[in-house]
Design an enzyme around this catalytic site. Structure first.
Site, PDB file in Angstrom:
ATOM      1  N   GLU A  63       1.575   6.106  -7.274  1.00  0.00           N
ATOM      2  CA  GLU A  63       0.494   6.897  -7.852  1.00  0.00           C
ATOM      3  C   GLU A  63       0.841   8.393  -7.844  1.00  0.00           C
ATOM      4  O   GLU A  63       0.647   9.096  -8.849  1.00  0.00           O
ATOM      5  CB  GLU A  63      -0.801   6.647  -7.069  1.00  0.00           C
ATOM      6  CG  GLU A  63      -1.383   5.265  -7.273  1.00  0.00           C
ATOM      7  CD  GLU A  63      -2.572   5.001  -6.363  1.00  0.00           C
ATOM      8  OE1 GLU A  63      -2.969   5.935  -5.621  1.00  0.00           O
ATOM      9  OE2 GLU A  63      -3.115   3.877  -6.381  1.00  0.00           O
TER      10      GLU A  63
ATOM     11  N   TYR B 117       0.819  -1.212   0.000  1.00  0.00           N
ATOM     12  CA  TYR B 117       0.000   0.000   0.000  1.00  0.00           C
ATOM     13  C   TYR B 117       0.857   1.268   0.000  1.00  0.00           C
ATOM     14  O   TYR B 117       0.607   2.186  -0.799  1.00  0.00           O
ATOM     15  CB  TYR B 117      -0.954  -0.012   1.191  1.00  0.00           C
ATOM     16  CG  TYR B 117      -2.319  -0.572   0.857  1.00  0.00           C
ATOM     17  CD1 TYR B 117      -2.442  -1.711   0.060  1.00  0.00           C
ATOM     18  CD2 TYR B 117      -3.482   0.029   1.329  1.00  0.00           C
ATOM     19  CE1 TYR B 117      -3.679  -2.233  -0.249  1.00  0.00           C
ATOM     20  CE2 TYR B 117      -4.728  -0.490   1.009  1.00  0.00           C
ATOM     21  CZ  TYR B 117      -4.827  -1.619   0.227  1.00  0.00           C
ATOM     22  OH  TYR B 117      -6.055  -2.126  -0.095  1.00  0.00           O
TER      23      TYR B 117
END
Length: 374
Positions: A300, A293
């Site tokens: 991103e 994560y």
């Protein structure tokens, strides 16, 4: 192992006797026991369920006299003539338990009420019997419908998760092997080979928002909504329209991280659909995300930062005044705002996943017993 079925049993009475007819043809190997309190029956034969083993047991409303009772095995049925024990009177029902079993029915050909001339009693009994049969049919139809829906839901969810797993597993295997053998050479080709299966999986991932809305799964909607919408915005509105960023290795790193998370998530869901519990799958589902994560959020944000100069140069998706909508929008600002949102929400999302993991692996408290002292 063969399943034991209940045969259809018809009954009638007079003041002194009970008659039973077990609707079973070609009966063989009967095991019958008549006592004062009840009757046990077991035999092979052809009944409503075909050639099978049939069995039932009933407790009478009042006692019978087994010594003055008899039965005979016929070609088309097994008939009982049971003599009531005690004063001659009509029983309100045959069995001690109420309501009666669905397989027990009235034999109207032999039925006699307390007043044989009173046809209304027979009509009332017949009407009650028909109503009970209709309720039983409605109940069976409802149970069949519910079971069919449950089976269909299980099949659908299992294959949905299986196909998603296959798509993401392809991306992981392809990108990992390509990095292992070719390194960062020709990243545009790697992007072109990985983006199609990944894009298909991401489009089908919208169904994960629909599933809790229509009751297919008992989960919240916010987690899949944030993940699916966030990824698809980045994939379809930032990466795919930008040919320059598609050649950057960071995009393929992002695809690899996204897909690695799903490779462990979907098998866990598949096992849950078929009620299979695996400690290994559970541990992987609630542990692999810990390194992935943070890597995903960082990747991103990096891809968004690398994409902004292209949209500054091309002005793609930007709106300048004057225009028919009478609004202006500078798309690079949208990208920077989205990047900031990811960095702001990342700690709360990670905390949410950590709380889920703690709840899943929380040690069970030992049971305590309290003794009351007088």
């Amino acid at each position: 192992m063969a399943t034991t079925l209940h045969p259809i049993v018809y009954w009638a009475q007079t003041e002194d006797n009970i008659s039973l007819k077990v609707d079973l043809r070609d009966t063989s190997d009967p095991d019958i026991d008549v006592t004062a309190e009840g009757l046990y029956f077991k035999a092979f034969g052809v009944g409503a369920g075909g050639l099978h083993e049939y069995e039932f047991q009933m407790d009478f409303y009042r006692n019978v006299n087994p010594d003055r009772s008899a039965y005979r095995v016929m070609d088309r049925a097994v008939e009982f003539n049971l003599t009531k024990d005690g004063p001659a009177l009509f029983w309100p029902r045959l069995t001690r338990d109420d309501p009666k079993p669905a397989w027990l029915r009235i034999d109207f050909d032999k039925w006699k009420s307390e007043d044989d001339s009173d046809e209304e009693d027979e009509e009332a009994v017949m009407k009650k019997e028909q109503e009970e049969q209709m309720r039983q049919i409605e109940k069976e139809l409802l149970e069949t419908k519910e079971q069919a829906f449950a089976d269909l839901k299980t099949v659908y969810l299992f294959f949905f998760n299986l196909l998603q797993f296959i798509g993401y597993a392809y991306v992981v295997v392809y990108l990992f092997c390509r990095y292992a053998f070719y390194g960062k050479e020709n990243m545009k080709e790697a992007f072109d080979r990985a983006v199609i299966p990944l894009g298909i999986c991401q489009m089908f991932a919208f169904l994960e928002i629909l599933h809790p809305l229509i009751g297919l799964v008992k989960t919240g909607i916010m987690a899949p909504l944030m993940q699916v919408v966030g990824r698809n915005v980045l994939l379809f509105l930032v990466i795919l329209p930008n040919p320059e960023v598609q050649s950057d290795p960071m995009v393929c790193y992002l695809f690899l991280v996204w897909s690695s998370v799903e490779v462990f998530r979907y098998p866990f869901y598949m096992a849950g659909v078929i009620d299979y519990s695996s400690e290994v799958l559970t541990w992987l589902r609630y542990t692999v995300w810990i390194p992935l994560y943070p890597l995903g959020f960082f990747s991103e944000a990096t891809v968004l930062y690398l994409s902004a100069p292209y949209y500054e140069k091309t002005q793609q998706f930007s709106l300048a005044l004057p225009n028919q909508y009478n609004i202006s929008m500078y798309y690079p600002y949208v990208i920077y705002a989205y990047m900031s949102t990811i960095l702001i929400l990342a700690p709360s999302l990670i905390s949410h996943m950590w709380r889920q993991r703690q709840r899943r692996f929380r040690p069970k408290k030992p049971r305590t017993f309290h003794v009351k002292l007088n």
